[in-house]
Motif scaffolding. Structure first.
Motif, mmCIF file in Angstrom:
data_model
loop_
_atom_site.group_PDB
_atom_site.id
_atom_site.type_symbol
_atom_site.label_atom_id
_atom_site.label_comp_id
_atom_site.label_asym_id
_atom_site.label_seq_id
_atom_site.Cartn_x
_atom_site.Cartn_y
_atom_site.Cartn_z
ATOM 1 N N THR A 108 51.061 55.081 86.930
ATOM 2 C CA THR A 108 51.017 54.698 86.221
ATOM 3 C C THR A 108 50.982 53.174 86.174
ATOM 4 O O THR A 108 50.859 52.543 84.883
ATOM 5 N N ARG A 109 51.537 52.897 86.890
ATOM 6 C CA ARG A 109 51.544 51.167 87.141
ATOM 7 C C ARG A 109 50.417 50.682 87.312
ATOM 8 O O ARG A 109 49.909 51.211 88.656
ATOM 9 N N TRP A 110 49.168 50.071 86.773
ATOM 10 C CA TRP A 110 47.672 49.393 86.406
ATOM 11 C C TRP A 110 48.315 48.235 87.666
ATOM 12 O O TRP A 110 48.375 47.457 87.500
ATOM 13 N N GLN A 111 47.021 48.197 88.115
ATOM 14 C CA GLN A 111 46.841 46.443 88.737
ATOM 15 C C GLN A 111 46.989 45.232 88.224
ATOM 16 O O GLN A 111 45.792 45.895 86.901
ATOM 17 N N ILE A 112 47.322 44.611 88.150
ATOM 18 C CA ILE A 112 46.769 43.282 87.108
ATOM 19 C C ILE A 112 45.857 42.051 87.367
ATOM 20 O O ILE A 112 46.429 41.917 88.538
ATOM 21 N N ASP A 113 45.050 41.846 87.771
ATOM 22 C CA ASP A 113 44.274 40.463 88.007
ATOM 23 C C ASP A 113 43.426 39.649 87.167
ATOM 24 O O ASP A 113 42.405 39.983 86.493
ATOM 25 N N SER A 115 50.600 39.059 76.187
ATOM 26 C CA SER A 115 51.319 39.656 77.683
ATOM 27 C C SER A 115 50.918 41.513 77.391
ATOM 28 O O SER A 115 50.960 42.836 76.826
ATOM 29 N N PHE A 116 50.478 41.439 78.709
ATOM 30 C CA PHE A 116 50.212 43.140 79.257
ATOM 31 C C PHE A 116 51.393 43.447 80.520
ATOM 32 O O PHE A 116 52.772 42.890 80.961
ATOM 33 N N ASP A 117 51.418 44.934 80.155
ATOM 34 C CA ASP A 117 52.513 45.313 80.464
ATOM 35 C C ASP A 117 51.348 46.641 81.968
ATOM 36 O O ASP A 117 50.752 47.162 81.309
ATOM 37 N N ARG A 118 51.997 46.331 82.683
ATOM 38 C CA ARG A 118 51.208 47.483 84.099
ATOM 39 C C ARG A 118 51.403 48.744 83.382
ATOM 40 O O ARG A 118 50.492 49.729 84.360
ATOM 41 N N ARG A 119 52.780 49.230 83.023
ATOM 42 C CA ARG A 119 52.737 50.906 82.802
ATOM 43 C C ARG A 119 51.612 50.968 81.925
ATOM 44 O O ARG A 119 51.822 50.703 80.313
ATOM 45 N N GLY A 120 50.478 51.853 82.012
ATOM 46 C CA GLY A 120 49.057 51.825 81.291
ATOM 47 C C GLY A 120 48.633 51.476 81.203
ATOM 48 O O GLY A 120 47.511 51.655 80.332
ATOM 49 N N GLY A 121 48.194 49.854 82.001
ATOM 50 C CA GLY A 121 47.602 49.052 81.427
ATOM 51 C C GLY A 121 47.738 48.450 79.790
ATOM 52 O O GLY A 121 46.850 48.815 79.204
ATOM 53 N N VAL A 154 46.683 50.918 74.922
ATOM 54 C CA VAL A 154 46.823 52.283 75.481
ATOM 55 C C VAL A 154 45.306 52.844 75.805
ATOM 56 O O VAL A 154 45.178 53.254 75.062
ATOM 57 N N LEU A 155 44.842 53.709 76.682
ATOM 58 C CA LEU A 155 44.111 55.419 76.959
ATOM 59 C C LEU A 155 45.235 56.071 77.273
ATOM 60 O O LEU A 155 46.013 56.226 78.354
ATOM 61 N N ASP A 181 39.277 32.732 81.894
ATOM 62 C CA ASP A 181 38.815 33.937 80.821
ATOM 63 C C ASP A 181 38.442 35.109 81.236
ATOM 64 O O ASP A 181 38.099 35.670 79.793
ATOM 65 N N GLU A 182 39.570 36.056 82.337
ATOM 66 C CA GLU A 182 39.138 37.330 82.027
ATOM 67 C C GLU A 182 40.357 37.743 82.916
ATOM 68 O O GLU A 182 40.916 37.564 83.920
ATOM 69 N N VAL A 183 40.698 39.095 82.263
ATOM 70 C CA VAL A 183 41.894 39.877 83.068
ATOM 71 C C VAL A 183 41.412 40.799 83.468
ATOM 72 O O VAL A 183 41.026 41.504 82.459
ATOM 73 N N ARG A 184 41.516 41.583 84.491
ATOM 74 C CA ARG A 184 41.078 43.072 84.950
ATOM 75 C C ARG A 184 42.070 43.321 85.043
ATOM 76 O O ARG A 184 43.663 43.126 85.935
ATOM 77 N N LEU A 185 42.404 44.866 84.718
ATOM 78 C CA LEU A 185 43.642 45.886 85.303
ATOM 79 C C LEU A 185 42.662 47.299 85.709
ATOM 80 O O LEU A 185 42.258 48.141 84.266
#
Length: 623
Positions: A151-156, A70-76, A118-119, A160-164
């Motif tokens: 701080t909303r990251w884009q998620i693609d 489960s990814f969260d756009r906040r802070g990637g 989170v970075l 087998d790959e997820v790019r934030l």
């Protein structure tokens, strides 16, 4: 003396038993989860997500190695990671159809709302970007609720790959790319920085960043005797000594949110890996290549305080979670700098760490896991770690033959008994020979006992003079077989307290999980910590132990008599301590005690009854 000793020991054991039974569980709040007890044990209330913030993606297919993230756009950030081939309980595993709550949540947010992976900017003097890169939102303007969406990251997500991706608003773009190779127990995390600015004043500057590690659940149901099994660990290569080393910080070292530095990169040390573990699983990070190894600068561990609400009863303490220091250089326009890390998320076992060559560096996790707490975490018992390690390997070998871990434990017990039998037989034979000599000097011994019956010190001295006169020396091996079985007992005790291999493994009949109490039927309605279930195996062992001890004739020697009186009632203490322990250990103890009856019968059949020998113990219980 005998009566006074019994009057002290027996009430103390009964008081301990009653106190543990009547120590009630804290009451659950009305808002507590209504899922099954096993699911409740892993229930955590993390930060609330707004609509559209969460993206759930599967790496791999359910039923096989893989992850539901489960990814969260906040802070990637990552909110949760579940293993697609592990379940929260035996009942969840055996369901015909599974939903997300059935899969084991190896990564969870804390009740305090800390999002993970989170970075963060590590420098307060220099801004890495014109926007914050973590999950905190900045207020703008005068309106208290007005917030920018930087701080909303884009998620693609695909395959087998997820790019934030985050636009840093200064000509730089920050990416976090998660990749998965089917069949493995890790995710690759690549952190990438690209630039479109030809005149970037920070060109070539290596910015310090922090990466929050993962947090594993640590429910109280998985705690063992000695406290929380969780610890943080980091490994490095010591250039000065020319060898690898590691350091561990256990939960008690990090209570109250304390932060400890595990290892720092220097001219003398190269960081190799680090992370944290709970009872059965580990979340460990290692550089994926040499350039990334140079970019890893420090590993710290932070403890999380127990939540202030009743969920503390479910989560107890969070496992210490690591924080990784990184350096990421600002690249030229059109180029990219990156750090590649491997995030191992899977079981702690020799088999799992042998599955891939890259996992071999994690074996110190098993060394620490198999180091017993001993003396209530104050000291360790020498040799037990070696014994526990080899017993686990032997159990794996036996399981490979019979296919059932309970049967493998029984076979291990038989092998131990066979190994000790011949030594025990020789010692029993020597003691009977000594007893025959004692029979010849019995008149002199009786005279000494009658003369000095009121002076125990002088009695012992005169007996020793008599032994020397007739060149009679008690055999030293009488208790040796018992002392040989004690390391085996503690080694197996240590191994089974954290053994992943026994997790959710059935034996026979009602025993569905050898890493948990045998739980013949439920007693949770009583509300007693000591009796959540009716566990039959501890009671079977207590009965066998008491039969063995009470069938032994009490010696006439006062010291032997006192010791044996104490040993007669030790079954109560062991029964209390081990009542809710792993059924795999109780399978070993019950089998060992049953074989001890047969061993005693066989030796008595061959050698005859044991004569009474003042000053020499004739029999001792075996574990």
């Amino acid at each position: 003396m005998e009566r006074r000793l019994t009057a002290l020991v027996l009430p103390a054991l009964i008081i301990a038993l009653v106190w543990m039974m009547y120590s009630r569980n804290p009451q659950e709040p009305a808002s507590a989860p209504t899922a099954t007890p096993a699911a409740q044990a892993y229930a955590v209330r993390g930060p609330q997500a707004e609509a559209g913030d969460i993206v759930v993606h599967d790496f791999g297919a359910p039923g096989g190695p893989g992850y539901r993230v489960s990814f969260d756009r906040r802070g990637g950030a990552v909110r949760e990671i579940r293993l697609l081939d592990h379940y929260v309980s035996v009942a969840a595993r055996d369901k015909s159809e599974h939903d997300t709550e059935d899969y084991y949540p190896i990564v969870q947010p804390s009740p305090a709302g800390v999002l993970l992976l989170v970075l963060e900017e590590a420098s307060e003097q220099r801004a890495f970007a014109r926007v914050r890169i973590d999950e905190k939102l900045e207020k703008v303007g005068d309106a208290p609720d007005a917030r920018e969406d930087h701080t909303r990251w884009q998620i693609d997500a695909h395959g087998d790959e997820v790019r934030l991706t985050l636009d840093c608003k200064d000509g730089r773009t920050l990416e976090k790319v998660f990749r998965y190779e089917p069949g493995r127990r890790d995710l690759e995390l690549e952190i990438r920085l690209s630039s479109t600015r030809a005149d970037d004043p920070d060109l070539g500057t290596a910015y310090p960043l922090r990466l929050r590690g993962v947090m594993l659940p640590n429910p109280k149901s998985e705690h063992v005797i000695g406290g929380s099994p969780a610890f943080a660990i980091a490994g490095w290569h010591d250039r000065t000594a020319g060898k690898d080393a590691h350091i561990v910080k256990r939960q008690r070292d990090l209570d109250g949110g304390k932060v400890e530095t595990l290892v720092t990169a220097s001219t003398d040390a190269t960081i190799g890996w680090g992370g944290s573990t709970n009872r059965f699983f580990a979340g460990l990070v290692a550089p994926a290549d040499e350039s990334s190894r140079d970019a890893l600068t420090v590993i710290r561990a932070q403890g999380m305080p127990a939540p202030a609400d009743a969920h503390a009863n479910l989560l107890a303490y969070s496992v210490p979670y690591p924080r990784y220091g990184l350096r990421l250089a600002v690249p030229k326009a059109g180029e990219t700098s990156s750090v590649r890390l491997r995030l191992f998320l899977g079981p702690k076992s020799f088999g799992a760490f042998a599955a891939q060559p890259e996992y071999a560096v994690f074996e110190p996790v098993m060394t620490e896991d198999l180091t017993p707490p001993g003396c209530f975490n104050v000291c360790n018992i020498p040799g037990v770690t070696w014994m526990a390690t080899n017993l686990l390997r032997l159990l794996e070998f036996l399981h490979g033959i019979v296919g059932n871990w309970g049967v493998a434990i029984i076979l291990l017990t038989v092998l131990v008994k066979i190994a000790v039998f011949f030594l025990n037989f020789r010692s029993q034979k020597a003691m009977r020979a000594f007893g025959a000599k004692m029979a010849r000097v019995k008149p002199e011994l009786d005279a000494i006992q009658a003369k000095y019956k009121d002076d125990q010190k002088q009695l012992q001295q005169e007996m020793m003079l008599l032994y020397r006169k007739h060149k009679m020396f008690p055999p030293l091996g009488g208790c040796l077989p018992m002392f040989l079985t004690i390391p085996v007992f503690f080694g197996l005790f240590t191994a089974l307290r954290v053994s992943y291999d026994l997790r959710h493994q059935p034996f026979v009949l009602w025993i569905k999980d050898l890493s948990a109490p045998d739980a013949m039927f439920d007693l949770s309605w009583l509300g007693w910590n000591m009796l959540p279930h009716f566990n039959l195996l501890p009671l079977v062992w207590m009965v066998l132990y008491s039969i063995m001890m009470f069938r032994m004739k009490l010696p006439t020697d006062p010291q032997q008599r006192t010791m044996q009186m104490v040993m007669r009632w030790m079954f109560l203490l062991f029964g209390v301590l081990l009542y809710n322990y792993a059924s795999g250990l109780l399978v070993y103890m019950c089998t060992s005690m049953s074989l001890a009856f047969f061993e005693q019968w066989l030796i008595k059949k061959i050698l005859g009854p044991m004569p009474e020998m003042p000053g020499v113990p004739t029999a001792m219980p075996q574990f």
